[in-house]
Design an enzyme around this catalytic site. Structure first.
Site: not given
Length: 230
Positions: A192, A205, A209
């Site tokens: 991401s 998150y 990533k």
């Protein structure tokens, strides 16, 4: 769906944070507004409201970045199967996998906790034995809680890392040795932009990533002459 030079891949709802929208606008400017944009529906592809989320994301980018984005779906397992491929799908979501596999016998669901290294290894051993050599792996397992890091349950924070990053590690060590031995195949890791540009309220998150990006980059360099594509 063929993705060519001048393409932008939008991977998941995390790409809609204000900081990342400005990044996408800059990319579009660099390409003189001649750009193909694709939405990869991870990590929400198997959710019941996946189509609704796709519609919202497409509308968001049309208004915020002034680009039309096409869908390159995780649910393309059906398309691969209809083209003659045997597709193994791994998840804890049995009902979602059952729906995906319902249309053809060429899609084989495996219920597995991606954080369990031994269980993942057993699944890939079964795939190699009963379905044949693995030619392509797409790592898309992920969860994305939102909130301030200091207000988040640390058990949830570490679980994000266990799934998003640890799951990738488990799949890589289970699938890649035989692929490297054969000297062919594709290993796709879904990261991401939040792994590059920190996304506020997405700390767990974004950290996972970033780990995915570094791990995959190192995998590539360690196996750059193996015949595999990373």
């Amino acid at each position: 769906m063929e993705i060519v030079k001048g393409s932008i891949a939008i991977m998941g709802s995390g790409e809609t944070s204000p900081a990342l929208v400005s990044v996408h606008r800059k990319f579009v400017e660099m390409l003189d507004n001649q750009v193909n944009a694709f939405l990869i529906d991870t990590p929400f592809g198997f959710q019941e409201n996946a189509d609704v989320l796709v519609d919202k994301l497409q509308l968001f980018f049309k208004k915020s970045v002034q680009i039309e984005i096409k869908l390159a779906s995780l649910r393309n397992a059906r398309r691969l199967a209809s083209g003659g491929a045997t597709v193994a799908i791994l998840d804890v979501n049995e009902s979602g996998m059952a729906e995906t596999a319902a249309a053809t016998q060429s899609i084989k669901p495996y219920t597995v906790d991606i954080t369990d290294a031994d269980a993942v290894a057993e699944v890939f051993a079964d795939i190699e034995t009963h379905l044949g050599p693995v030619d392509r792996v797409a790592n898309a397992a992920a969860i994305m809680p939102c909130g301030r890091l200091l207000e988040e349950d640390p058990k949830l924070t570490t679980r994000v890392m266990a799934i998003n990053y640890g799951g990738l590690v488990n799949v890589a060590t289970a699938a890649l040795p035989k692929m490297v031995e054969r000297g062919r195949g594709d290993f796709v890791s879904f990261s991401s932009m939040t792994g590059i540009v920190p996304g506020l309220l997405m700390g767990a998150y974004a950290s996972s990533k970033a780990a995915v990006q570094f791990y995959t980059e190192i995998l590539y360099h360690e196996n750059r002459h193996s015949g595999l594509r990373f």
